[in-house]
Design a protein around this motif. Structure first.
Motif, PDB file in Angstrom:
ATOM      1  N   LYS B  79       0.835  -1.209   0.000  1.00  0.00           N
ATOM      2  CA  LYS B  79       0.000   0.000   0.000  1.00  0.00           C
ATOM      3  C   LYS B  79       0.863   1.250   0.000  1.00  0.00           C
ATOM      4  O   LYS B  79       0.550   2.231  -0.677  1.00  0.00           O
ATOM      5  N   ASP B  80       1.973   1.213   0.769  1.00  0.00           N
ATOM      6  CA  ASP B  80       2.877   2.362   0.814  1.00  0.00           C
ATOM      7  C   ASP B  80       3.479   2.632  -0.558  1.00  0.00           C
ATOM      8  O   ASP B  80       3.599   3.779  -0.982  1.00  0.00           O
ATOM      9  N   ILE B  93      -0.310  10.049 -13.895  1.00  0.00           N
ATOM     10  CA  ILE B  93      -1.311   9.014 -13.675  1.00  0.00           C
ATOM     11  C   ILE B  93      -2.710   9.604 -13.556  1.00  0.00           C
ATOM     12  O   ILE B  93      -2.953  10.525 -12.795  1.00  0.00           O
ATOM     13  N   LYS B  94      -3.609   9.044 -14.343  1.00  0.00           N
ATOM     14  CA  LYS B  94      -5.019   9.456 -14.280  1.00  0.00           C
ATOM     15  C   LYS B  94      -5.716   8.615 -13.220  1.00  0.00           C
ATOM     16  O   LYS B  94      -6.562   9.104 -12.479  1.00  0.00           O
ATOM     17  N   GLY B  95      -5.374   7.348 -13.168  1.00  0.00           N
ATOM     18  CA  GLY B  95      -5.952   6.452 -12.170  1.00  0.00           C
ATOM     19  C   GLY B  95      -5.056   5.261 -11.969  1.00  0.00           C
ATOM     20  O   GLY B  95      -4.401   4.816 -12.902  1.00  0.00           O
ATOM     21  N   MET B  96      -5.013   4.762 -10.727  1.00  0.00           N
ATOM     22  CA  MET B  96      -4.191   3.584 -10.459  1.00  0.00           C
ATOM     23  C   MET B  96      -4.893   2.761  -9.397  1.00  0.00           C
ATOM     24  O   MET B  96      -5.352   3.295  -8.389  1.00  0.00           O
ATOM     25  N   SER B  97      -4.975   1.471  -9.627  1.00  0.00           N
ATOM     26  CA  SER B  97      -5.677   0.627  -8.668  1.00  0.00           C
ATOM     27  C   SER B  97      -5.064  -0.757  -8.663  1.00  0.00           C
ATOM     28  O   SER B  97      -4.766  -1.300  -9.718  1.00  0.00           O
ATOM     29  N   PRO B  98      -4.872  -1.321  -7.462  1.00  0.00           N
ATOM     30  CA  PRO B  98      -4.545  -2.730  -7.422  1.00  0.00           C
ATOM     31  C   PRO B  98      -5.801  -3.500  -7.797  1.00  0.00           C
ATOM     32  O   PRO B  98      -6.910  -2.960  -7.725  1.00  0.00           O
ATOM     33  N   MET B  99      -5.627  -4.721  -8.246  1.00  0.00           N
ATOM     34  CA  MET B  99      -6.806  -5.489  -8.624  1.00  0.00           C
ATOM     35  C   MET B  99      -6.596  -6.941  -8.220  1.00  0.00           C
ATOM     36  O   MET B  99      -5.578  -7.544  -8.526  1.00  0.00           O
ATOM     37  N   VAL B 100      -7.575  -7.458  -7.503  1.00  0.00           N
ATOM     38  CA  VAL B 100      -7.539  -8.857  -7.113  1.00  0.00           C
ATOM     39  C   VAL B 100      -8.851  -9.468  -7.575  1.00  0.00           C
ATOM     40  O   VAL B 100      -9.917  -8.965  -7.240  1.00  0.00           O
ATOM     41  N   SER B 101      -8.753 -10.511  -8.375  1.00  0.00           N
ATOM     42  CA  SER B 101      -9.985 -11.072  -8.944  1.00  0.00           C
ATOM     43  C   SER B 101     -10.147 -12.537  -8.591  1.00  0.00           C
ATOM     44  O   SER B 101      -9.182 -13.245  -8.334  1.00  0.00           O
ATOM     45  N   ASP B 102     -11.389 -12.950  -8.570  1.00  0.00           N
ATOM     46  CA  ASP B 102     -11.689 -14.365  -8.364  1.00  0.00           C
ATOM     47  C   ASP B 102     -12.968 -14.657  -9.146  1.00  0.00           C
ATOM     48  O   ASP B 102     -13.829 -13.785  -9.292  1.00  0.00           O
ATOM     49  N   VAL B 209     -15.980  -4.875  -6.216  1.00  0.00           N
ATOM     50  CA  VAL B 209     -16.186  -4.651  -4.781  1.00  0.00           C
ATOM     51  C   VAL B 209     -14.956  -3.933  -4.247  1.00  0.00           C
ATOM     52  O   VAL B 209     -13.916  -3.916  -4.908  1.00  0.00           O
ATOM     53  N   PRO B 210     -15.013  -3.325  -3.050  1.00  0.00           N
ATOM     54  CA  PRO B 210     -13.833  -2.647  -2.499  1.00  0.00           C
ATOM     55  C   PRO B 210     -12.684  -3.644  -2.322  1.00  0.00           C
ATOM     56  O   PRO B 210     -12.901  -4.769  -1.876  1.00  0.00           O
ATOM     57  N   ILE B 211     -11.471  -3.220  -2.704  1.00  0.00           N
ATOM     58  CA  ILE B 211     -10.311  -4.100  -2.613  1.00  0.00           C
ATOM     59  C   ILE B 211     -10.077  -4.554  -1.177  1.00  0.00           C
ATOM     60  O   ILE B 211      -9.672  -5.698  -0.930  1.00  0.00           O
ATOM     61  N   THR B 212     -10.352  -3.652  -0.241  1.00  0.00           N
ATOM     62  CA  THR B 212     -10.136  -3.975   1.181  1.00  0.00           C
ATOM     63  C   THR B 212     -11.006  -5.157   1.596  1.00  0.00           C
ATOM     64  O   THR B 212     -10.573  -6.050   2.320  1.00  0.00           O
ATOM     65  N   ASN B 213     -12.213  -5.150   1.081  1.00  0.00           N
ATOM     66  CA  ASN B 213     -13.159  -6.218   1.358  1.00  0.00           C
ATOM     67  C   ASN B 213     -12.672  -7.542   0.793  1.00  0.00           C
ATOM     68  O   ASN B 213     -12.699  -8.587   1.435  1.00  0.00           O
ATOM     69  N   MET B 214     -12.176  -7.453  -0.464  1.00  0.00           N
ATOM     70  CA  MET B 214     -11.682  -8.631  -1.173  1.00  0.00           C
ATOM     71  C   MET B 214     -10.475  -9.226  -0.458  1.00  0.00           C
ATOM     72  O   MET B 214     -10.345 -10.440  -0.326  1.00  0.00           O
ATOM     73  N   GLY B 222      -2.665  -6.447   2.385  1.00  0.00           N
ATOM     74  CA  GLY B 222      -2.189  -5.178   1.833  1.00  0.00           C
ATOM     75  C   GLY B 222      -0.985  -5.305   0.923  1.00  0.00           C
ATOM     76  O   GLY B 222      -0.294  -4.334   0.655  1.00  0.00           O
ATOM     77  N   ASN B 223      -0.718  -6.504   0.452  1.00  0.00           N
ATOM     78  CA  ASN B 223       0.353  -6.695  -0.524  1.00  0.00           C
ATOM     79  C   ASN B 223      -0.263  -7.211  -1.813  1.00  0.00           C
ATOM     80  O   ASN B 223      -1.025  -8.170  -1.788  1.00  0.00           O
ATOM     81  N   TYR B 224       0.111  -6.528  -2.922  1.00  0.00           N
ATOM     82  CA  TYR B 224      -0.540  -6.858  -4.191  1.00  0.00           C
ATOM     83  C   TYR B 224       0.481  -7.319  -5.212  1.00  0.00           C
ATOM     84  O   TYR B 224       1.647  -6.971  -5.141  1.00  0.00           O
ATOM     85  N   TRP B 225      -0.020  -8.107  -6.178  1.00  0.00           N
ATOM     86  CA  TRP B 225       0.920  -8.539  -7.224  1.00  0.00           C
ATOM     87  C   TRP B 225       0.801  -7.728  -8.511  1.00  0.00           C
ATOM     88  O   TRP B 225       1.554  -7.909  -9.434  1.00  0.00           O
ATOM     89  N   GLY B 226      -0.159  -6.853  -8.546  1.00  0.00           N
ATOM     90  CA  GLY B 226      -0.241  -6.075  -9.774  1.00  0.00           C
ATOM     91  C   GLY B 226      -1.062  -4.806  -9.639  1.00  0.00           C
ATOM     92  O   GLY B 226      -1.970  -4.730  -8.808  1.00  0.00           O
ATOM     93  N   LEU B 227      -0.750  -3.825 -10.498  1.00  0.00           N
ATOM     94  CA  LEU B 227      -1.468  -2.558 -10.494  1.00  0.00           C
ATOM     95  C   LEU B 227      -2.017  -2.278 -11.888  1.00  0.00           C
ATOM     96  O   LEU B 227      -1.310  -2.420 -12.885  1.00  0.00           O
ATOM     97  N   GLU B 228      -3.293  -1.894 -11.906  1.00  0.00           N
ATOM     98  CA  GLU B 228      -3.870  -1.407 -13.161  1.00  0.00           C
ATOM     99  C   GLU B 228      -3.675   0.093 -13.187  1.00  0.00           C
ATOM    100  O   GLU B 228      -3.942   0.781 -12.188  1.00  0.00           O
TER     101      GLU B 228
END
Lengths: 237, 405
Positions: B79-80, B93-102, B209-214, B222-228
């Motif tokens: 997150k940092d 950057i216009k927008g940046m978001s981590p993404m976790v999908s299932d 859904v909110p990433i925090t929820n996911m 709070g550790n992600y493998w990728g950013l959109e």
């Protein structure tokens, strides 16, 4: 009085055909002079060499050796394209089987030699109509060969042979495919043309047709065996 | 004899034997029209893909872990990291978001509806072109409160509820490790899939859904493998990404280990374009073979025609046609047959590709260049395959030709 020219001068003419290993001497040392405005018949059995002679006279073929001058031009060593031009400008052909383009009208057929001579379309048409009038076909301009009788077809062919004002007209059995009445009509046209000064050489095997010419030449085994004038011959200088 | 006369004679010959001329042309017609159709379909799908990329966002990029390098947990993007990158590249950057999908499914009575559940942050609607039909997209507060809020696809709403007016309704998703229920806060307008429903394949419907929820659901911390990422217009995506990577690498002491990879829509687009071009070329070349076959047909018929018209050639030669006159006559005839075939083929090609374009929903894309090339090609076919028969005709001996019956 017409100026007498040696229209055709042939010297020591030899034509040899090779049929595999065998050599056939179709013409053996032929010497022949034909003057301008002459009307000559060539006779002879088949295989006598008369067709070979006609092919060479008509610049369709070249001799193996010897000389051929047509209207003072040496043509015996010319290239095929040069010969094509000579045929176009100096020779008019009339064949036994007419040899008209079956898809084209009489007018178009007569225009054909002028097409290859580079005559402009308007003049082409004018001269073709004139030539067809001369042979009495002014009412058949747009007929195709299969809409014409044999005699009429041959008259179209004569018109075609005349239209480039050639030095000589070569007619190869022109009456062979015609009934006797049409044959006589055709011969009348030739006689008339000759009277107007056209040099005509006619190949035939019919003695009465041959006798309508002023001079008759006989061929046998590749040699000229007889050359005499008929009673019709004018007194020439 | 000039060219115009040759053309006249050729046209007479062609029209006096209409059926045969048409059959001869058929090979050329098929060849040319198939080349035109294939090239225009190729162009059409390329334009389609370009359009698709544009709606998806040409400035889009992905930055993530390279699984080939066996990243450890401490190499994951934190997150940092995200906060620092957001600040450092706020201009780009216009927008940046981590993404976790299932993937999961929503069960409606006996029907199972496949869905793709994705945890994203509030900036995600600046990355993907999402337009809301009802309600709103996720907000920062949804992230902070880990609210069980969901933004769903319009199609999904229709399937589950039979209407789109479904705000504040509950939706339950079956995941691999249990069920989750969300409150619907927004409905997105459906985006048509790139190629419709080709082959009956329906992509899974999206739920955001909110990433925090996911994270909570999947037990992540709070550790992600990728950013959109979506860059602003005019930003050099690849350059910016490599600067971003060097910041991350410095923070994780992993410089030079190639732990992170990037994708940009731009380079993907280039690749897709390249593949499409090669594909079009290859299939076009195969179609061009039919043109060669057509050309052989022209040669075949011209050879027959020359033999059939031996007598005519003999007459023309006796009367004074030279080598080049006869050559021209037959060559022009072959060229005209091919050219007429080519023109009919072009018209057919345009017509058929327009029909296909309407059916599939492509933009019609018959290019002038492909028409020009087709025309040129059909004339060359005429010259190439007409040459040999024309030469044969022009080389005929007049005596033998006259004797031919």
């Amino acid at each position: 009085m017409k100026q007498v020219l040696r229209m055709i001068r042939i010297q020591d003419l030899v034509k040899v055909y090779k049929l595999g290993e065998i050599e056939v001497k179709a013409l053996k040392n032929v010497n022949l002079h034909i003057k301008a405005a002459e009307f000559t018949s060539v006779m002879g059995p088949s295989g006598s060499g008369k067709s070979t002679l006609m092919n060479i006279l008509g610049c369709l073929d070249r001799p193996t050796s010897g000389y051929y001058y047509l209207d003072q031009i040496q043509v015996d060593r010319m290239s095929p394209d040069e010969l094509a031009e000579i045929r176009n400008k100096k020779i008019g052909f009339v064949f036994q089987s007419f040899n008209l383009l079956s898809r084209s009208s009489a007018l178009k057929n007569v225009e054909l030699p002028m097409l290859y001579a580079g005559v402009k379309p308007n003049e082409r048409k004018e001269r073709a109509v004139e030539a067809l009038e001369k042979v009495g076909l002014s009412d058949r301009l747009h007929h195709k060969p299969n809409e014409l009788s044999g005699g009429q077809r041959q008259r179209v062919a004569i018109a075609r042979s005349l239209v480039n004002n050639p030095s000589i007209i070569l007619a190869d059995e022109p009456t062979g495919n015609l009934d006797s009445k049409s044959g006589i009509e055709i011969m009348d046209i030739f006689e008339r043309l000759n009277e107007e000064g056209t040099t005509i050489i006619l190949v035939t095997h019919e003695p009465d047709i041959a006798s309508m010419a002023k001079r008759v030449i006989h061929f046998k085994d590749g040699e000229m065996v007889d050359d005499h004038e008929t009673g019709k011959a004018e007194v020439s200088v | 004899m000039n060219l115009l006369e040759s053309v006249k004679i050729a046209l007479e010959a062609i029209f006096s034997n209409k059926m045969r001329s048409l059959l001869t042309m058929l090979g050329i017609i098929i060849g040319i029209s198939s080349v035109i159709i294939i090239v225009s379909l190729g162009h059409g799908s390329q334009q389609m893909i370009l359009k698709e990329f544009e709606s998806f966002g040409v400035n889009r990029a992905y930055l993530g872990l390279s699984w080939r390098e066996n990243p450890r947990l401490r190499d994951y993007i934190s997150k940092d990291d995200i906060n620092i990158l957001s600040e450092a590249f706020s201009k780009e950057i216009k927008g940046m978001s981590p993404m976790v999908s299932d993937s999961g499914k929503v069960i409606k009575r006996t029907e199972e509806i496949r869905v793709e559940l994705s945890g994203v942050n509030e900036e995600f609607n600046k990355i993907e072109n999402i337009s809301m039909k009802k309600g709103r997209f996720l907000l920062e507060t949804d992230m902070k409160t880990r609210r069980s809020a969901a933004v769903i696809d319009e199609k999904l709403a229709l399937k589950v509820f039979g209407r789109t007016d479904v705000l504040e309704e509950e939706i339950t998703v079956d995941l691999r490790n249990g069920q989750e229920t969300f409150i619907i806060i927004g409905v997105m307008e459906d985006k048509p899939a790139p190629f419709g429903n080709l082959g009956g394949y329906e992509p899974p419907l999206a739920i955001y859904v909110p990433i925090t929820n996911m994270e909570q659901m999947l037990g992540m911390n709070g550790n992600y493998w990728g950013l959109e990422i979506n860059f602003n217009k005019g930003v050099n995506a690849n350059q910016t990404l490599s600067r971003m990577i060097s910041i991350i690498e410095r923070r994780h002491n992993s410089e030079g280990k190639n732990l992170y990879i990037t994708y940009t829509a731009e380079s993907e687009l280039q690749m897709v374009n390249q593949i499409m071009s090669i594909l079009t070329l290859v299939v076009g070349a195969i179609a061009a073979i039919s043109l060669v076959v057509g050309g052989i047909g022209v040669m075949n018929i011209m050879l027959v025609s020359v033999t059939e018209r031996t007598k005519e050639i003999g007459i023309r030669k006796a009367i004074g046609a030279k080598y080049k006159d006869v050559m021209m006559q037959f060559l022009v005839e072959a060229i005209i047959i091919s050219a007429i075939g080519g023109i009919i083929g072009i018209l057919f090609g345009i017509l058929i590709s327009a029909i296909i374009a309407v059916i599939i929903g492509f933009p019609p894309a018959v290019s002038i260049i492909s028409i020009l090339i087709a025309t040129l090609f059909s004339i060359s076919v005429g010259i190439f395959f007409g040459f040999y028969p024309a030469r044969k005709a022009s080389k005929m001996d007049p005596i033998n030709a006259l004797r031919y019956e």
